[in-house]
Design an enzyme around this catalytic site. Structure first.
Site, PDB file in Angstrom:
ATOM      1  CB  SER A  99      10.486   3.135  12.938  1.00  6.48           C
ATOM      2  OG  SER A  99      11.499   3.767  13.052  1.00  6.48           O
ATOM      3  CG  LEU A 121      -5.043  -8.182   2.436  1.00 10.93           C
ATOM      4  CD1 LEU A 121      -3.569  -7.768   2.160  1.00 10.93           C
ATOM      5  CD2 LEU A 121      -6.077  -7.393   1.281  1.00 10.93           C
ATOM      6  CG  HIS A 124      -0.199  -9.494   6.108  1.00 11.68           C
ATOM      7  ND1 HIS A 124       1.350  -9.591   5.998  1.00 11.68           N
ATOM      8  CD2 HIS A 124      -0.585 -10.396   5.409  1.00 11.68           C
ATOM      9  CE1 HIS A 124       1.470 -10.639   5.441  1.00 11.68           C
ATOM     10  NE2 HIS A 124       0.328 -11.207   4.863  1.00 11.68           N
ATOM     11  NE  ARG A 219       0.797 -13.495   3.245  1.00 12.94           N
ATOM     12  CZ  ARG A 219      -0.039 -14.605   3.498  1.00 12.94           C
ATOM     13  NH1 ARG A 219      -0.274 -15.619   2.844  1.00 12.94           N
ATOM     14  NH2 ARG A 219      -0.794 -14.538   4.583  1.00 12.94           N
TER      15      ARG A 219
END
Length: 254
Positions: A99, A121, A124, A219
């Site tokens: 984070s 795409l 995401h 990906r």
């Protein structure tokens, strides 16, 4: 209407503010000089600030000036490559406390990709922002400013005379259907329904480093993703690593 190819370009990324630069120069000229000389990237300065804020008694605005010499000025205490800051970044990545890397963002121009890729795409969502060329407002008729829709030819079609002929005939048919609907007064927002997944689009995408690493892990080549989106993943990685070289190891490890 024409075949098009993917183009990916980084157009912006996280940088230090003028006020932060001024204070850094006043408080620690040694670190200031290293950032100016690109021995320390601005992304690394932001990463150190975010990471150490969680554990340090110092204020966020003081961390690079007060702790930078310790982390950027000494060898990695874990025996690994680089400085102790690199060791800290590796530790954060390994412990999944990523984070703290969300504060580093990148904005890309992505051109000449298919609507099929766009559908993948935009799955995401966390850490991503998209602004996409509209088929509603950008008219795709042969006589419009666009000259018709451009399209992406899959690699599995290329190199075969028969396959390419079939594919290009299908693209012409889609264009003719679109033009015919528009000539009958059908608005662009409805005529676009006949445009194919191969139709090309352009977009601006912003994502933070953690989100990009997650995207790449799913990906990248070898993960079973469609060829076009694996090419995009590689292009994004190259653009990020070019401006923040220290991130290369993380892309290799995800």
């Amino acid at each position: 209407m024409a075949e098009t190819k993917m183009n990916v370009q980084l157009i912006a990324h996280t940088q230090l503010s003028p006020h932060f630069w001024k204070e850094l120069r006043q408080d620690c000229e040694e670190i200031f000089d290293k950032v100016i000389m690109k021995e320390i990237s601005e992304g690394q300065a932001v990463a150190l600030t975010a990471i150490r804020t969680c554990y340090s008694a110092n204020k966020p605005t003081e961390i690079v000036a007060k702790e930078g010499a310790k982390y950027f000025g000494s060898k990695a205490s874990d025996g690994g490559a680089g400085t102790d800051a690199d060791r800290l970044f590796r530790h954060i990545f390994a412990s999944k406390h990523t984070s703290t890397l969300e504060h580093i963002s990148f904005t890309f121009a992505i051109e000449g990709v298919s609507r099929a890729l766009l559908a993948q795409l935009t799955r995401h969502r966390v850490g991503f922002s998209f602004s996409v060329q509209s088929q509603r407002y950008v008219r795709m008729g042969s006589d419009d400013r666009s000259g018709g829709f451009d399209y992406v030819v899959p690699d599995s079609v290329k190199g075969s005379t028969v396959k390419e002929a079939l594919f290009r005939a299908a693209m012409r048919s889609h264009q003719e259907d679109y033009d015919a609907l528009r000539s009958q007064g059908v608005p662009a927002e409805d005529a676009r329904a006949v445009l194919p997944n191969a139709a090309a689009t352009n977009l601006v995408m912003t994502a933070n480093l953690t989100a990009l690493l997650s995207f790449y892990s799913k990906r990248k080549p070898g993960k079973g993703a469609q060829k076009e989106i694996t090419e995009l993943a590689e292009a994004l990685r190259r653009e990020v690593v070019a401006v923040e070289p220290w991130t290369s190891q993380f892309f290799e490890e995800v």
